[in-house]
Write an enzyme that holds these catalytic residues in place. Structure first.
Site, PDB file in Angstrom:
ATOM      1  N   ARG A 113       0.828  -1.204   0.000  1.00 30.86           N
ATOM      2  CA  ARG A 113       0.000   0.000   0.000  1.00 30.86           C
ATOM      3  C   ARG A 113       0.863   1.254   0.000  1.00 30.86           C
ATOM      4  O   ARG A 113       0.533   2.261  -0.646  1.00 30.86           O
ATOM      5  CB  ARG A 113      -0.916   0.009   1.225  1.00 30.86           C
ATOM      6  CG  ARG A 113      -1.766   1.267   1.406  1.00 30.86           C
ATOM      7  CD  ARG A 113      -2.751   1.509   0.325  1.00 30.86           C
ATOM      8  NE  ARG A 113      -3.551   0.334  -0.015  1.00 30.86           N
ATOM      9  CZ  ARG A 113      -4.494   0.321  -0.941  1.00 30.86           C
ATOM     10  NH1 ARG A 113      -4.764   1.417  -1.651  1.00 30.86           N
ATOM     11  NH2 ARG A 113      -5.179  -0.782  -1.195  1.00 30.86           N
ATOM     12  N   HIS A 353      -5.287  -4.003   4.159  1.00 27.10           N
ATOM     13  CA  HIS A 353      -5.204  -2.805   3.322  1.00 27.10           C
ATOM     14  C   HIS A 353      -3.761  -2.338   3.199  1.00 27.10           C
ATOM     15  O   HIS A 353      -3.315  -1.940   2.116  1.00 27.10           O
ATOM     16  CB  HIS A 353      -6.083  -1.687   3.885  1.00 27.10           C
ATOM     17  CG  HIS A 353      -6.323  -0.582   2.913  1.00 27.10           C
ATOM     18  ND1 HIS A 353      -5.655   0.622   2.967  1.00 27.10           N
ATOM     19  CD2 HIS A 353      -7.149  -0.499   1.834  1.00 27.10           C
ATOM     20  CE1 HIS A 353      -6.073   1.402   1.984  1.00 27.10           C
ATOM     21  NE2 HIS A 353      -6.975   0.742   1.284  1.00 27.10           N
ATOM     22  N   CYS A 354      -3.025  -2.393   4.274  1.00 23.51           N
ATOM     23  CA  CYS A 354      -1.608  -2.003   4.252  1.00 23.51           C
ATOM     24  C   CYS A 354      -0.787  -2.873   3.299  1.00 23.51           C
ATOM     25  O   CYS A 354       0.209  -2.418   2.735  1.00 23.51           O
ATOM     26  CB  CYS A 354      -1.001  -2.107   5.643  1.00 23.51           C
ATOM     27  SG  CYS A 354      -1.808  -1.135   6.915  1.00 23.51           S
ATOM     28  N   LEU A 355      -1.187  -4.120   3.146  1.00 28.22           N
ATOM     29  CA  LEU A 355      -0.419  -5.079   2.354  1.00 28.22           C
ATOM     30  C   LEU A 355      -0.724  -5.011   0.865  1.00 28.22           C
ATOM     31  O   LEU A 355       0.010  -5.604   0.064  1.00 28.22           O
ATOM     32  CB  LEU A 355      -0.710  -6.501   2.855  1.00 28.22           C
ATOM     33  CG  LEU A 355      -0.149  -6.850   4.238  1.00 28.22           C
ATOM     34  CD1 LEU A 355      -0.837  -8.097   4.791  1.00 28.22           C
ATOM     35  CD2 LEU A 355       1.361  -7.049   4.184  1.00 28.22           C
TER      36      LEU A 355
END
Length: 368
Positions: A113, A353-355
């Site tokens: 992300r 979401h970060c990944l």
């Protein structure tokens, strides 16, 4: 691939990015717009999950399996040995390998992300460009990050896409989009002096508007406790359509997150969109504190990922998991909402979401 030079005047107060994405008709689509693919960087850095990295692959591959049911999943991979390991783990999860592509773009870490490409579309929706923001691993906290920093341009080279280089620090998790001209972000992150200390708030807004193709920036304050990114928006407030946000709130007045999330809630109530409308605000609970090795982790249901066929939500073996899934399903009636256990993944201080980073689909000639 075309590298696009940004022309600037000497005084920033009069800066004109003559050929910025906005000036040439490009903008960053909302996450719920149709994807061509989802990009990931395969996790391999043990220091990001000290003592636990082997436990994350099952939920990580479950995430890939769910996303790949509706779109391609494109994975940055370091070498053939890592690719073989990834394929083995994906097979265990029952993922459709025909939907998964590997690209030998070496990475330092897994948080795509923030270091992955920002894909923008033109107004007709038939052309795509990449913005390659500079990246310094959240204010220089986790060197080295040299491999991560060049991944967007390497992807642009592979697909022969034009690429813009604003030459300022930006992370995908720090910005949220409604697809209709509005960006939501936090002062805690983007005004932190460990990112772009040479820029004022107004100058940072200018970059956001010009390089994401937007019309306004709305600012919240702090992120949640335990967030080592200095307050990414994707842990607290998310657009789910053009005028609706999901925002996390803490019900326990004694919790460290209670006051700061109440302040953000009040700020959201005062905001107005470009059409003058107030935001439609849907409150989302927080899980009970997730603690590992005496460390409060940034566990949040807001770190969900909107894929073509599903919304994947991190869960934490918590009493509020079911309630959070029901609320999120209520705002995504056209997608199945799936909870995937993130209790081990969150030890890396991020979740689904970060990944991940979405790549929007372009309209084909037959679609026009």
């Amino acid at each position: 691939m075309t590298k696009i030079k940004v022309e600037r005047m000497s005084s920033f107060n009069e800066v004109i990015f003559n050929n910025s994405p906005k000036k040439t008709g490009y903008s960053f689509p909302a996450e719920w717009a149709k994807h061509e693919a989802t990009w990931l960087s395969w996790p391999h850095k043990e220091a990001s999950w000290p003592g636990k990295i082997e436990t994350i692959y099952a939920p990580y591959c479950e995430f890939i399996k769910i996303v790949s049911e509706g779109e391609k999943v494109r994975i940055n991979i370091n070498d053939e040995e890592t690719k073989a390991f990834a394929i083995s783990e994906l097979r265990k999860a029952g993922a459709d390998l025909g939907q998964i592509e590997f690209y030998f773009n070496q990475s330092n870490d897994a948080w795509c992300r923030d270091h992955g490409p920002a894909f923008l579309l033109n107004e007709a929706g038939d052309k795509k460009v990449i913005v390659d923001w500079d990246y310094n691993a959240w204010g220089g906290k986790y060197p080295p990050y040299d491999l991560d920093d060049v991944i967007p341009t390497k992807i642009a080279e592979h697909f022969n896409l034009p690429v813009y280089h604003p030459e300022v620090i930006m992370e995908g998790g720090s910005v949220e989009f409604n697809g209709a001209g509005t960006i939501l972000t936090t002062t805690a992150c983007l005004l932190n002096e460990n990112r772009n200390p040479q820029l004022t708030k107004e100058q940072i807004e200018h970059y956001l508007l010009e390089f994401y193709g937007a019309e306004q920036v709305l600012w919240l304050g702090d992120g949640i406790v335990g967030d080592d990114t200095d307050g990414h928006i994707d842990d607290i407030t998310r657009f789910v359509n053009e005028d609706t946000v999901l925002t996390v709130v803490e019900s326990n007045p004694l919790d460290e997150n209670y006051l700061l999330l109440q302040e953000n809630l009040e700020a959201l109530k005062a905001m107005r969109l470009l059409n003058g409308k107030a935001l439609n605000i849907v409150e989302l609970p927080m899980p009970s504190p997730v603690i590992h090795e005496d460390t409060r982790l940034p566990a949040s249901y807001a770190n969900f990922y909107i894929a073509n066929a599903a919304v994947v939500v991190p869960t934490f073996r918590d009493v509020n998991d079911k309630k959070a899934l029901e609320i999120i399903q209520g705002v995504f009636p056209d997608r199945k909402v799936v909870g995937v256990d993130s209790t081990d993944i969150i030890w890396g201080l991020g979740s689904f979401h970060c990944l991940s980073q979405q790549e929007p689909a372009i309209k084909k000639i037959t679609d026009l």
